[in-house]
Design an enzyme around this catalytic site. Structure first.
Site, PDB file in Angstrom:
ATOM      1  N   HIS A  45      59.003  19.958 -21.893  1.00  0.00           N
ATOM      2  CA  HIS A  45      58.062  18.609 -21.597  1.00  0.00           C
ATOM      3  C   HIS A  45      56.594  18.939 -22.090  1.00  0.00           C
ATOM      4  CE1 HIS A  45      57.532  14.688 -20.110  1.00  0.00           C
ATOM      5  NE2 HIS A  45      56.334  15.196 -19.151  1.00  0.00           N
ATOM      6  N   SER A  46      55.884  17.594 -23.028  1.00  0.00           N
ATOM      7  CA  SER A  46      54.336  17.843 -23.147  1.00  0.00           C
ATOM      8  C   SER A  46      54.274  19.163 -23.595  1.00  0.00           C
ATOM      9  CB  SER A  46      54.031  17.466 -21.849  1.00  0.00           C
ATOM     10  OG  SER A  46      52.244  17.041 -22.443  1.00  0.00           O
TER      11      SER A  46
END
Length: 115
Positions: A77-78
């Protein structure tokens, strides 16, 4: 445990693998949620932060490589998405099987990095 997919999870910048602990209860029995440890975060808060990409990928590779001969997936994530993408490439470059799934969220595709 045959038939189990190891889901290695990489958090956002500044996050720790603890953000994935609720996933253990949500995942089906056929998925083993395995948060990857980043230095300076969570249970590894006392370790020095790593500012360079290569040593961080080396560390992540060392965590995944022993399990890469069994079915596995990477989720990031990210900033974790960028790490998962690069980790998948590193595993393949070193002769390990590719992940069954590469799941990337909250990140532009690497080809869009300069836009």
């Amino acid at each position: 445990m045959s038939g189990v997919l190891n889901l290695f999870c990489l958090p956002f910048a500044g996050g720790s693998g603890a953000v994935f602990h609720p996933w253990h209860a949500l995942a089906p029995q056929s998925v083993r949620v395995t948060p990857l440890a980043l230095p300076g975060r969570g249970a590894h808060w006392n370790e020095a932060l790593v500012a360079a990409w290569t040593p961080l990928l080396d560390r992540l590779y060392a965590q995944v490589e022993p399990h890469a001969w069994q079915p596995y997936a990477l989720f990031g994530h990210s900033m974790g998405a960028l790490l998962a993408f690069e980790l998948a490439h590193r595993l393949c470059e070193r002769g390990m099987p590719a992940p069954a799934l590469l799941i990337l969220s909250a990140s532009r595709p690497p080809r869009d990095a300069h836009r």
